[in-house]
Motif scaffolding. Sequence first.
Motif, mmCIF file in Angstrom:
data_model
loop_
_atom_site.group_PDB
_atom_site.id
_atom_site.type_symbol
_atom_site.label_atom_id
_atom_site.label_comp_id
_atom_site.label_asym_id
_atom_site.label_seq_id
_atom_site.Cartn_x
_atom_site.Cartn_y
_atom_site.Cartn_z
ATOM 1 N N MET A 37 13.152 18.196 40.141
ATOM 2 C CA MET A 37 13.205 18.577 41.559
ATOM 3 C C MET A 37 12.869 17.401 42.484
ATOM 4 O O MET A 37 12.591 17.596 43.666
ATOM 5 C CB MET A 37 12.259 19.753 41.815
ATOM 6 N N LEU A 38 12.887 16.183 41.959
ATOM 7 C CA LEU A 38 12.636 15.016 42.807
ATOM 8 C C LEU A 38 13.767 14.841 43.818
ATOM 9 O O LEU A 38 14.908 15.180 43.506
ATOM 10 C CB LEU A 38 12.537 13.751 41.933
ATOM 11 N N PRO A 39 13.554 14.347 45.046
ATOM 12 C CA PRO A 39 12.285 13.864 45.569
ATOM 13 C C PRO A 39 11.372 14.950 46.153
ATOM 14 O O PRO A 39 10.276 14.635 46.611
ATOM 15 C CB PRO A 39 12.720 12.907 46.678
ATOM 16 N N LEU A 40 11.805 16.235 46.096
ATOM 17 C CA LEU A 40 10.962 17.295 46.680
ATOM 18 C C LEU A 40 9.554 17.300 46.107
ATOM 19 O O LEU A 40 8.589 17.651 46.791
ATOM 20 C CB LEU A 40 11.576 18.666 46.372
ATOM 21 N N THR A 41 9.454 16.937 44.837
ATOM 22 C CA THR A 41 8.168 17.054 44.141
ATOM 23 C C THR A 41 7.445 15.718 44.011
ATOM 24 O O THR A 41 6.550 15.574 43.192
ATOM 25 C CB THR A 41 8.401 17.630 42.734
ATOM 26 N N LYS A 42 7.849 14.755 44.852
ATOM 27 C CA LYS A 42 7.211 13.438 44.748
ATOM 28 C C LYS A 42 5.727 13.530 45.108
ATOM 29 O O LYS A 42 4.879 12.934 44.456
ATOM 30 C CB LYS A 42 7.931 12.483 45.694
ATOM 31 N N ALA A 43 5.413 14.286 46.152
ATOM 32 C CA ALA A 43 4.015 14.365 46.585
ATOM 33 C C ALA A 43 3.478 15.784 46.602
ATOM 34 O O ALA A 43 2.335 16.000 46.962
ATOM 35 C CB ALA A 43 3.870 13.749 47.982
ATOM 36 N N GLN A 44 4.321 16.768 46.239
ATOM 37 C CA GLN A 44 3.799 18.146 46.201
ATOM 38 C C GLN A 44 4.173 18.798 44.876
ATOM 39 O O GLN A 44 5.227 18.520 44.320
ATOM 40 C CB GLN A 44 4.335 18.962 47.374
ATOM 41 N N PRO A 45 3.288 19.671 44.387
ATOM 42 C CA PRO A 45 3.584 20.333 43.119
ATOM 43 C C PRO A 45 4.812 21.235 43.251
ATOM 44 O O PRO A 45 5.001 21.861 44.285
ATOM 45 C CB PRO A 45 2.353 21.215 42.871
ATOM 46 N N LYS A 46 5.622 21.317 42.180
ATOM 47 C CA LYS A 46 6.808 22.191 42.280
ATOM 48 C C LYS A 46 6.390 23.655 42.445
ATOM 49 O O LYS A 46 7.110 24.439 43.053
ATOM 50 C CB LYS A 46 7.759 22.010 41.100
ATOM 51 N N GLU A 47 5.212 23.991 41.948
ATOM 52 C CA GLU A 47 4.733 25.376 42.079
ATOM 53 C C GLU A 47 4.441 25.729 43.533
ATOM 54 O O GLU A 47 4.272 26.887 43.882
ATOM 55 C CB GLU A 47 3.463 25.579 41.246
#
Length: 274
Positions: A14-24
């Motif tokens: 799920m990058l870049p969405l999950t670069k700085a936040q948990p996917k959960e």
Amino acid sequence: MKAVIPAAGLGTRMLPLTKAQPKEMLPVARKPTIQYIIEEAYEAGIREILIITGKHKRAIEDHFDRYEHDVRNGELEKLDRILEEMTIYYVRQKRPKGLGDAILHARAFADGEPFTLLLGDTITQPACIKEAIELHEKTGKSVVSLEKVPSEKVSLYGIVRIENGRITELVEKPSPEKAPSQWAILGRYVLTPDLFDYIKEVEPDRKGEIQLTDALQLMVEDGKEVLPHFFSGRRYDIGNFLDWLRANVELALEDPMLGEDFRRIIEEALKDVR
Ligand code: G1P
């Protein structure tokens, strides 16, 4: 019954969405993904939860603290009521060594009793774990919830063989040619505590990860019964973009506050956007 929620994965798909936040913590309609999972556990009568976190997962713990400001918001109030009755524990997986390794961190929490496992990146509607618990309570056996997936998707999931009402083989992410069926492990399980010993016997895979599916395979080879639960509801895998978008569209359309206006927006977008 207690619940374990592994939420330590890196979310690389799920990058870049999950670069700085948990996917959960990725939002789905008006809530972060993991809130749906806590609600699912609550609906099934679960009041004690262990969340297995890791690096960059602090936002999950913050989300389940009480909100300090006086704001009226239905979803927030519902969450606060749930949290009032629940105890949530956290433990960190120090290195990303796979789902099996993450679950080993739950051994003391399970305390020799069967427990439920709800993957932190999977939403089910209606609550899948409730049905899995019912099957476990009738039989006393481990239960794995399944959904049928098209053949081009078998390589994304654990795939099982079913014979005489039991799971007789489990293969993690097989190629379509090697898949024993199209029945995929969807991320809800009831597990007996003997599982922990089998996890310890699992050899790491090519990426150095210990897979839960391999531990269940050892259990089955050892003659332990693992039962299939055929889930007939909807399941969203928040670990891939299309499923995450689908979850947003469908759950926002069903949301009493957003649904009607959102339907109009979608209809207009379908006409306007090329
Ligand atoms: C994990 C499990 C897999 C299961 C899947 C469900 O894989 O290892 O057996 O089918 O969850 O989402 P992951 O998605 O963490 O790669």
